[in-house]
Design a protein around this motif. Sequence first.
Motif, short mmCIF file in Angstrom:
data_model
loop_
_atom_site.label_atom_id
_atom_site.label_comp_id
_atom_site.label_asym_id
_atom_site.label_seq_id
_atom_site.Cartn_x
_atom_site.Cartn_y
_atom_site.Cartn_z
N PHE A 84 0.83 -1.21 0.00
CA PHE A 84 0.00 0.00 0.00
C PHE A 84 0.87 1.27 0.00
O PHE A 84 1.55 1.52 -0.98
CB PHE A 84 -0.99 -0.02 1.16
CG PHE A 84 -2.15 0.90 0.96
CD1 PHE A 84 -3.02 0.71 -0.11
CD2 PHE A 84 -2.39 1.96 1.81
CE1 PHE A 84 -4.09 1.56 -0.33
CE2 PHE A 84 -3.47 2.82 1.60
CZ PHE A 84 -4.31 2.61 0.54
N SER A 85 0.88 2.05 1.04
CA SER A 85 1.65 3.31 1.00
C SER A 85 3.15 3.07 0.99
O SER A 85 3.92 4.01 0.75
CB SER A 85 1.26 4.21 2.19
OG SER A 85 1.54 3.57 3.41
N TYR A 86 3.58 1.83 1.21
CA TYR A 86 5.00 1.48 1.14
C TYR A 86 5.35 0.83 -0.20
O TYR A 86 6.38 0.16 -0.32
CB TYR A 86 5.37 0.53 2.28
CG TYR A 86 5.15 1.07 3.66
CD1 TYR A 86 5.83 2.20 4.11
CD2 TYR A 86 4.27 0.45 4.54
CE1 TYR A 86 5.63 2.71 5.40
CE2 TYR A 86 4.06 0.94 5.82
CZ TYR A 86 4.73 2.06 6.24
OH TYR A 86 4.53 2.56 7.51
N LEU A 94 -3.08 -6.40 -6.28
CA LEU A 94 -3.40 -4.98 -6.41
C LEU A 94 -4.67 -4.59 -5.67
O LEU A 94 -5.25 -3.54 -5.93
CB LEU A 94 -3.54 -4.62 -7.90
CG LEU A 94 -2.25 -4.73 -8.72
CD1 LEU A 94 -2.54 -4.54 -10.20
CD2 LEU A 94 -1.22 -3.72 -8.25
N SER A 95 -5.10 -5.42 -4.71
CA SER A 95 -6.29 -5.09 -3.95
C SER A 95 -6.07 -3.81 -3.15
O SER A 95 -5.00 -3.58 -2.59
CB SER A 95 -6.65 -6.24 -3.01
OG SER A 95 -5.63 -6.50 -2.08
N THR A 110 -7.23 2.90 -4.93
CA THR A 110 -6.83 4.10 -4.20
C THR A 110 -6.05 5.07 -5.08
O THR A 110 -6.27 6.29 -5.05
CB THR A 110 -6.00 3.73 -2.97
OG1 THR A 110 -6.78 2.94 -2.08
CG2 THR A 110 -5.52 4.98 -2.24
N TYR A 111 -5.14 4.54 -5.89
CA TYR A 111 -4.22 5.41 -6.63
C TYR A 111 -4.61 5.65 -8.09
O TYR A 111 -4.03 6.54 -8.73
CB TYR A 111 -2.81 4.83 -6.58
CG TYR A 111 -2.16 4.96 -5.22
CD1 TYR A 111 -2.02 6.19 -4.59
CD2 TYR A 111 -1.69 3.84 -4.54
CE1 TYR A 111 -1.44 6.31 -3.35
CE2 TYR A 111 -1.09 3.94 -3.29
CZ TYR A 111 -0.97 5.18 -2.71
OH TYR A 111 -0.38 5.29 -1.46
N ALA A 155 -12.78 -2.45 -8.23
CA ALA A 155 -11.38 -2.82 -8.34
C ALA A 155 -11.00 -3.13 -9.79
O ALA A 155 -9.92 -2.74 -10.26
CB ALA A 155 -11.09 -4.03 -7.45
N LYS A 156 -11.89 -3.81 -10.50
CA LYS A 156 -11.63 -4.13 -11.91
C LYS A 156 -11.51 -2.85 -12.74
O LYS A 156 -10.58 -2.70 -13.55
CB LYS A 156 -12.74 -5.00 -12.47
CG LYS A 156 -12.58 -5.38 -13.93
CD LYS A 156 -13.67 -6.32 -14.40
CE LYS A 156 -15.02 -5.65 -14.39
NZ LYS A 156 -16.08 -6.54 -14.98
#
Length: 217
Positions: free
Chosen positions: A122-124, A147-148, A153-154, A189-190
């Motif tokens: 995630f953020s890392y 990539l869940s 998010t991004y 998500a898709k």
Amino acid sequence: MARKGELERTRRQNDEVMKTAADSGGRFYPVVSVHPADGAAALAELDRVAKLGAREVKLHPNTQNFDVSDPDVGIVVEKCGELGLAILFDSYKPWDASEMCKFMLLAVEHPKTKMVLAHMGFSYFREVVAFELIRRMGMADNVWFDLSAIAATYAGSPIQAELVWTVRKVGTDRFLFGSDWPVYTPGEAKAAVRRLGFTYAEQKQIFHDNAAQLLGY
């Protein structure tokens, strides 16, 4: 996820998951769980579910409250490798900035065990590129990412280009689709993965081929 010391509940939950997958006619595959702190009982449960046809185990450092560097985790990881079970780890612990490095060490120490790191840190996620580096050195060739949450998010953010670059640098053959439901629905998500701009061939790997090859389905 299995709870520490609740062995009967763990076995019951695993049996329910296995039955649900079996009854789905191939639509679902089972992901079982054990708790690393359960020691020999956890190893026995892995033996049992492997004989029943399980191919993947979920371990969640946050909800199961364990540290990735705990020796008990290494024992479970080694056992999974012996049984041919892949391990899906949640890989985002906000209060442990060194967790991705711990996963890297775990992969190097247990090269026969296939590991999937959910959320790509995630953020890392920038740290994921280090796995590509050590793979070039002949180590940690047993790690995949999903990539869940991170894709949804991004996607569309100023960080999108860096995320996609990182995925391609590591290799799109190392990434799986995931939704992190109920945080994001599979549809959301898709759509997010598609918005990231991967080619058709890359999407085919992420949405299907990589997982099918990894788990033997």
